[in-house]
Design a protein around this motif. Structure first.
Motif, PDB file in Angstrom:
ATOM      1  N   VAL A  44       0.844  -1.193   0.000  1.00  0.00           N
ATOM      2  CA  VAL A  44       0.000   0.000   0.000  1.00  0.00           C
ATOM      3  C   VAL A  44       0.881   1.245   0.000  1.00  0.00           C
ATOM      4  O   VAL A  44       0.974   1.971   0.973  1.00  0.00           O
ATOM      5  CB  VAL A  44      -0.963   0.002   1.215  1.00  0.00           C
ATOM      6  N   LEU A  45       1.549   1.480  -1.107  1.00  0.00           N
ATOM      7  CA  LEU A  45       2.405   2.662  -1.219  1.00  0.00           C
ATOM      8  C   LEU A  45       1.571   3.904  -1.496  1.00  0.00           C
ATOM      9  O   LEU A  45       1.968   5.024  -1.195  1.00  0.00           O
ATOM     10  CB  LEU A  45       3.430   2.457  -2.335  1.00  0.00           C
ATOM     11  N   ASN A  46       0.402   3.709  -2.104  1.00  0.00           N
ATOM     12  CA  ASN A  46      -0.501   4.794  -2.478  1.00  0.00           C
ATOM     13  C   ASN A  46      -1.893   4.427  -1.974  1.00  0.00           C
ATOM     14  O   ASN A  46      -2.254   3.257  -1.931  1.00  0.00           O
ATOM     15  CB  ASN A  46      -0.510   4.946  -4.004  1.00  0.00           C
ATOM     16  N   TYR A  47      -2.683   5.413  -1.595  1.00  0.00           N
ATOM     17  CA  TYR A  47      -4.041   5.125  -1.132  1.00  0.00           C
ATOM     18  C   TYR A  47      -4.966   6.284  -1.469  1.00  0.00           C
ATOM     19  O   TYR A  47      -4.524   7.375  -1.814  1.00  0.00           O
ATOM     20  CB  TYR A  47      -4.057   4.824   0.366  1.00  0.00           C
ATOM     21  N   ASP A  48      -6.260   6.000  -1.331  1.00  0.00           N
ATOM     22  CA  ASP A  48      -7.269   7.027  -1.556  1.00  0.00           C
ATOM     23  C   ASP A  48      -8.158   7.135  -0.316  1.00  0.00           C
ATOM     24  O   ASP A  48      -7.989   6.399   0.659  1.00  0.00           O
ATOM     25  CB  ASP A  48      -8.091   6.745  -2.818  1.00  0.00           C
ATOM     26  N   TYR A  73       2.921   6.325   1.454  1.00  0.00           N
ATOM     27  CA  TYR A  73       3.876   7.407   1.168  1.00  0.00           C
ATOM     28  C   TYR A  73       3.378   8.322   0.045  1.00  0.00           C
ATOM     29  O   TYR A  73       3.740   9.480  -0.022  1.00  0.00           O
ATOM     30  CB  TYR A  73       5.232   6.800   0.814  1.00  0.00           C
ATOM     31  N   SER A  74       2.517   7.812  -0.803  1.00  0.00           N
ATOM     32  CA  SER A  74       2.010   8.595  -1.929  1.00  0.00           C
ATOM     33  C   SER A  74       0.492   8.743  -1.827  1.00  0.00           C
ATOM     34  O   SER A  74      -0.224   7.801  -1.515  1.00  0.00           O
ATOM     35  CB  SER A  74       2.368   7.879  -3.238  1.00  0.00           C
ATOM     36  N   LYS A  75       0.045   9.966  -2.102  1.00  0.00           N
ATOM     37  CA  LYS A  75      -1.385  10.257  -2.144  1.00  0.00           C
ATOM     38  C   LYS A  75      -1.577  11.430  -3.091  1.00  0.00           C
ATOM     39  O   LYS A  75      -0.807  12.398  -3.045  1.00  0.00           O
ATOM     40  CB  LYS A  75      -1.904  10.587  -0.744  1.00  0.00           C
ATOM     41  N   ASN A  76      -2.566  11.344  -3.939  1.00  0.00           N
ATOM     42  CA  ASN A  76      -2.854  12.425  -4.889  1.00  0.00           C
ATOM     43  C   ASN A  76      -1.626  12.812  -5.719  1.00  0.00           C
ATOM     44  O   ASN A  76      -1.364  13.991  -5.953  1.00  0.00           O
ATOM     45  CB  ASN A  76      -3.405  13.657  -4.167  1.00  0.00           C
ATOM     46  N   ALA A  82       3.664  12.706   5.950  1.00  0.00           N
ATOM     47  CA  ALA A  82       2.405  13.058   6.625  1.00  0.00           C
ATOM     48  C   ALA A  82       1.278  12.145   6.166  1.00  0.00           C
ATOM     49  O   ALA A  82       0.385  11.805   6.951  1.00  0.00           O
ATOM     50  CB  ALA A  82       2.045  14.520   6.356  1.00  0.00           C
ATOM     51  N   TYR A  83       1.297  11.719   4.912  1.00  0.00           N
ATOM     52  CA  TYR A  83       0.291  10.776   4.413  1.00  0.00           C
ATOM     53  C   TYR A  83       0.423   9.428   5.107  1.00  0.00           C
ATOM     54  O   TYR A  83      -0.562   8.744   5.368  1.00  0.00           O
ATOM     55  CB  TYR A  83       0.419  10.574   2.903  1.00  0.00           C
ATOM     56  N   MET A  84       1.646   9.050   5.414  1.00  0.00           N
ATOM     57  CA  MET A  84       1.895   7.781   6.102  1.00  0.00           C
ATOM     58  C   MET A  84       1.281   7.811   7.500  1.00  0.00           C
ATOM     59  O   MET A  84       0.670   6.843   7.941  1.00  0.00           O
ATOM     60  CB  MET A  84       3.389   7.505   6.166  1.00  0.00           C
ATOM     61  N   LYS A  85       1.428   8.939   8.190  1.00  0.00           N
ATOM     62  CA  LYS A  85       0.861   9.063   9.531  1.00  0.00           C
ATOM     63  C   LYS A  85      -0.660   9.031   9.476  1.00  0.00           C
ATOM     64  O   LYS A  85      -1.308   8.392  10.304  1.00  0.00           O
ATOM     65  CB  LYS A  85       1.332  10.345  10.208  1.00  0.00           C
ATOM     66  N   GLU A  86      -1.226   9.709   8.497  1.00  0.00           N
ATOM     67  CA  GLU A  86      -2.680   9.717   8.348  1.00  0.00           C
ATOM     68  C   GLU A  86      -3.217   8.290   8.183  1.00  0.00           C
ATOM     69  O   GLU A  86      -4.229   7.927   8.765  1.00  0.00           O
ATOM     70  CB  GLU A  86      -3.063  10.566   7.130  1.00  0.00           C
TER      71      GLU A  86
END
Length: 170
Positions: A44-48, A73-76, A82-86
């Motif tokens: 899950v390197l990228n998520y929505d 690690y990747s979003k949008n 910060a995306y990882m923490k979310e």
């Protein structure tokens, strides 16, 4: 090399652990989460937003979430810890590189001794997470645990884990 080790590279480790396992696509997690005790998020390197909401629902249950290497690690189409923490709840920071092997608190090793993570991610010391291990020959936390309600999350900075670790976790 990385995606091969993240997903199909785990099959042998999981099979030898003795734990029964199933596979769910991240795209299906929101509508078909299953009823499992352990969820391993291997690629899950990228998520929505839909995936994030599904993970938040899992955190309300008595489950363990295992996050490998660079979860979220990747979003949008951008990268940021910060995306990882979310997504995971861990306060992570990036390193240019680190050994792909982690020395656990009991002295055992997990990961891949002959490889290097580029980039690597570590749990910040002031995050309140329980340290489970450090990247080999470094002071950086490569494996840690946090609890939220009935659930627990484990971050493993390496993209592989040993059969012994999996057996203990299961």
């Amino acid at each position: 090399k990385l995606t091969g080790s993240l997903i199909p590279g785990q099959l042998d480790t999981l099979a030898r652990s003795g734990a029964v396992c199933d596979y769910i696509l991240s795209e299906d997690l929101a509508n078909h989460p299953g009823d499992y005790k352990l969820y391993i998020f291997a690629g899950v390197l990228n998520y929505d937003e839909k995936f994030l909401q599904a993970v938040k629902k899992l955190r309300q249950k008595n489950v363990t979430l295992l996050w490998l290497h660079a979860p979220g690690y990747s979003k949008n189409f951008t990268v940021d810890t910060a995306y990882m923490k979310e997504l995971t709840g861990f306060d992570l920071a990036a390193l240019p590189s680190a050994p792909a092997e982690i020395c656990l608190n009991d002295g055992t090793m997990t990961g891949i001794a002959e490889d290097t993570l580029t980039p690597a991610f570590f749990v910040r010391d002031n995050s309140g997470a329980k340290v489970l291990g450090k990247y080999r020959d470094t002071a950086y936390t490569g494996m840690a645990e946090i609890r939220e309600g009935a659930s627990r999350s484990i971050f493993c900075g390496s993209y592989r884990f040993s059969t012994a670790f999996m057996r203990e976790l299961a």
